[in-house]
Design a protein around this motif. Structure first.
Motif: not given
Lengths: 328, 328, 328, 328
Positions: B150-159, B224-232, B269-273
């Motif tokens: 799971x990513x912490x937050x979704x990228x911009x819709x343009x991406x 399982x994937x999600x583009x948004x995860x509250x805990x990192x 969890x650590x913030x991102x990749x």
């Protein structure tokens, strides 16, 4: 079938009553308490009869006595049981006074009755496993022991005043655990304490304390106590040795973790001894009944109770004198 | 000493530049980017020179090329490197289009250049150990695999619109991990997804997805994937087998736990990749350099990249058709 | 005081007998079993009387019936209870055949009897807290659910043959948990499975399975099952939402960790359902008794049982057909 | 750009050399060591020049000196730096002899040079967060502190003989942590120790030790040390207060857990200080450079070094005398 007389129908008495009543080899025959109504209610709940305090020792059909009355009555009851030849399981401590504890113990020994003390923590499944791992050599030679024991909230100051002080009232459990797990007698005790609660300090006691113990063969033990803990009843032990370490952590009500932006949150420790040591109260009764059948058990004997008290006394003297107390 | 040309001086390019510059057997010789200023700044930071995009392939003193430019340029650059006979380490993916990926791969193969793809998770120390435990037989025969990413937050819709969709852009990493850990090719893909973010849904993509894979010998895998995860940045894998289970949990910034009335809280969890896979970026470069010296490595090859894309394509088709997709 | 007739004195029957006998508002009045000796022994243990199978429905002084006999007798007993107007708590499932389950349910509904099913996991304290956290909005909107459920060891192949298959016999618990926690009906079921145990495969069943569920509003759920697990009875659920995640981990016998050169070792999961769900069996009985007093409870109703069976049937069809099954 | 002279090119010197060389605001200008070849090799690795020991203080282009030579040379080097007016970052301790440490410190103070000591643990991210949580009031008023610090394996007995003893050589780190986290000076020290390693005992030292500290306002602190630990470099601290507790646990190489019939096994602690405190070495250098720019930092000052030594001396005296040592 062991027929029990229960002396004391208060909070701890109720736990023992239920465990006796549900035990396949025991019967709760009789209940006595200074408050006859309280005794009556508990007796009725489990199908027992009541008896007046002064008639308790002559009640018929009693094989064993469980003493769960107030601390200042323990020694008297034990001596009466000795005179009546009854096996005794007594809540800790024998007495707050070492001389009284010693004389009571001698009386019991002369009478040849079985006498065990309710140091319930020996029967906590986690601490039992810790003892077994040490005995099995999993951690090699035991070198140091680390005990943390914190109550959720302090008792009323009125209780504190009659309690004999933190070392005799609270840390005595940890001192028994230390002796039991070290498998050797401490020969030196050093204690320090503070009162973060002003009322407890005004009553001449401490609510925060540390003790260091040393055995003749150089094993070291740390104990830390607090009368107040925000995250529940904090009961942890760590045993360190030449080949590793074994530790028993707190128990929780569920295994749930909740994760949010602040991280992962798991549950606080169980609230207090009724929850944490529910299994221990059952298991110690099992072993008391087994001991009456001559099985070797982990139950604290009267002499264990006297030795724990001796360590608590030494800790109190160390706190007051500022010196380490050397025990012969 | 391997002399590198770095193509692309953006976020990922910067990581690779630093790792190349600090590597004892590598030099960052040259940097190119569509934005000459960005290239210049990065080159200066690490003592490299810059080169214009169209002069990059004829720059002198280059042993290997690291492609970290935008996805739509990967295949073109690989083919130019093939023509120039340069070894290539290319960020994933080869291309979003399977035909283009395949033709590019054929060009590289014909030219005989070394071609590896940056599926960084293979070099995360926790996932590497997972792979080793499976190979060592610690869990017996591997039976099922469970991947949560799971990513912490979704990228911009343009991406999102240019990304090729969640399966090709995000889950492709998990599909590569699945192949790598299963040690066998999935022969069936079933996918489902939802868009909890309205903008992503309006762009025709999903942000929440599950995939089930099956290999010919009956191993099963859940992703399982999600583009948004509250805990990192939630990155976990569990491998279950006949003799047990091995799992890699999230990483945290510190080992601190804080206890209060609500319980014990440990870190998210650590913030991102960049944080979670910092070691992986270093270690994959080690192995790319080792591979040029003919060491057997865990790096994804061009063919691994094609196969992961094939699974992502199948997942997209399954999502759209509602049917499981069987792969020959 | 609710007077219970217990039908079935086997392993599960014994648990219910003890919980009924110890419940302050219940009495174990009567026990019946195809094996009269077994019934007699259990009745004697808890002070109940026995009754022959064919006289059970006319036994006097019975308020409620607990059905813990073999699965193939459940529907018949429920219909007899309906005819006799008795409240019923029946072990899962209603029946392995959907038509039989549905007709039995209609009979019970027409008769207006209370009918609840023993999906014990709803009363596991950890899963109850998970449900409460979801309801409280702790994790925001629930988006995905992840259920892992593994038995320690497979049952005998003879049992497997009569079991209705993994989905109806084992995963039905997880399907009920999915419905209960999702708070919505799955509209699509996709299932895959393997047989790692040759005997189970030869019997036409699988022992390793994954299912994916989707609700009408796009919530996704993964379930993974295995009939064999080296580290105990693996029972875990994770609920992921817009604001975080809540998960229930396995339970252990003690809190002990042992550290040595290989690291820190904590205990395996509790052995099986008798240990893991001991509290759940007690708590579901509490709520059955409360339900008879019209309290709103979490107990599975007959209709919940029918819907779980419908999902299990769909999973079986998906496994056999290779297609996702859409439910109206 | 701060130009550094590095004195000492051994194990610790190498770490500092790399961190200086990689620091964006620092340059490793010059290296000196009693072994010229060792100095040369390190200087070449990072593009520095070498200088002979007796020419080091007059080397041109030096802004700051990092002293990583053997302990017995620290005080001399500091005094030479004082004479030369150079800022100093010196590995702990100042000196093993309190009088020498004090006179050296006075010389540095008179000269007005910046002087900081390398108590690296203050910069461990987990311990830094612990300090921040205490400062932020997360645990309310700090009441007790619990420090466990165990080395993986004892140093050679020859090292032990010159080390100044466990308290000055090893526990001095924990004594600094105690002062730093307590935020108050201990006024009493009680120490006990044992030698489980016969060679260490024969050398007149202990390898297992416990210390208890008390501050004037009644805060209590326990420290436990061992020179040998089967499960790695055991570095843990727990801070208990009126509103809760914060603790820093060990760090591990990966987040992998392996489950089998014996339970769940996670990794041992990181092997030793090079691994555990890698980040701390980088971060303390950051702050040394920041301190030269007058930023307020957490670095130990020369006076902090003297006070830690004073506590270590008191512990040694307590061990030898059997009494608690009261500090003015």
């Amino acid at each position: 079938m062991i027929r029990f007389l229960l002396i004391g129908a208060g909070r701890i008495g109720k736990i023992h009553a239920e465990n006796i009543a549900r035990h396949p080899q025991a019967t709760l025959a009789c209940v006595t308490d200074a408050d006859a109504a309280v005794a009556g209610e508990l007796a009725q709940r489990w199908g027992a009869r009541t008896v007046a305090l002064d008639a308790a020792m002559t009640a018929s059909g009693i094989d064993a006595v469980l003493i769960a009355s107030s601390t200042d009555t323990h020694a008297d009851w034990i001596e009466r049981c000795a005179a009546a030849g009854k096996a005794v399981f007594c809540e800790k401590p024998l007495d707050l006074d070492m001389n009284r504890a010693t004389s009571c113990l001698q009386t019991a020994q002369k009478a040849g009755i079985a006498l065990y003390l309710g140091f319930n923590r020996r029967y906590d499944p986690s601490f039992m496993r810790l003892k077994q791992e040490i005995a099995a050599g999993t951690i090699g030679q035991l070198e140091t022991l680390h005990i943390i024991s914190r109550d959720p909230a302090p008792p009323p100051v009125e209780y504190i005043k009659r309690s004999g002080g933190l070392f005799r009232d609270m840390m005595i459990h940890d001192l028994d655990m230390a002796r039991w797990l070290l498998g050797a007698e401490p020969v030196e005790v050093f204690a320090r304490g503070s009162a973060v609660n002003a009322g407890i300090g005004a009553a001449g006691d401490v609510d925060t304390a540390m003790v260091m113990l040393r055995t003749a063969d150089g094993k070291l033990c740390q104990i830390a106590n607090s009368r107040r803990c925000a995250f529940g009843y904090d009961q942890r032990i760590e045993a360190f040795g030449s080949a590793g370490m074994a530790r028993a952590d707190n128990h929780t009500a569920t295994s749930v973790a909740v994760a949010g932006t602040a991280g992962f949150t798991t549950e606080p420790a169980l609230p207090f001894f009724l929850e944490r040591y529910a299994a221990a109260y059952r298991l110690e009764l099992d072993d008391f009944i087994a001991a009456l059948g001559n099985k070797q058990v982990e139950l604290a004997t009267g002499d264990d109770g006297r030795r724990a008290l001796m360590l608590a006394d030494a800790a109190q003297r160390s706190l007051e004198s500022g010196s380490a107390i050397v025990l012969v």
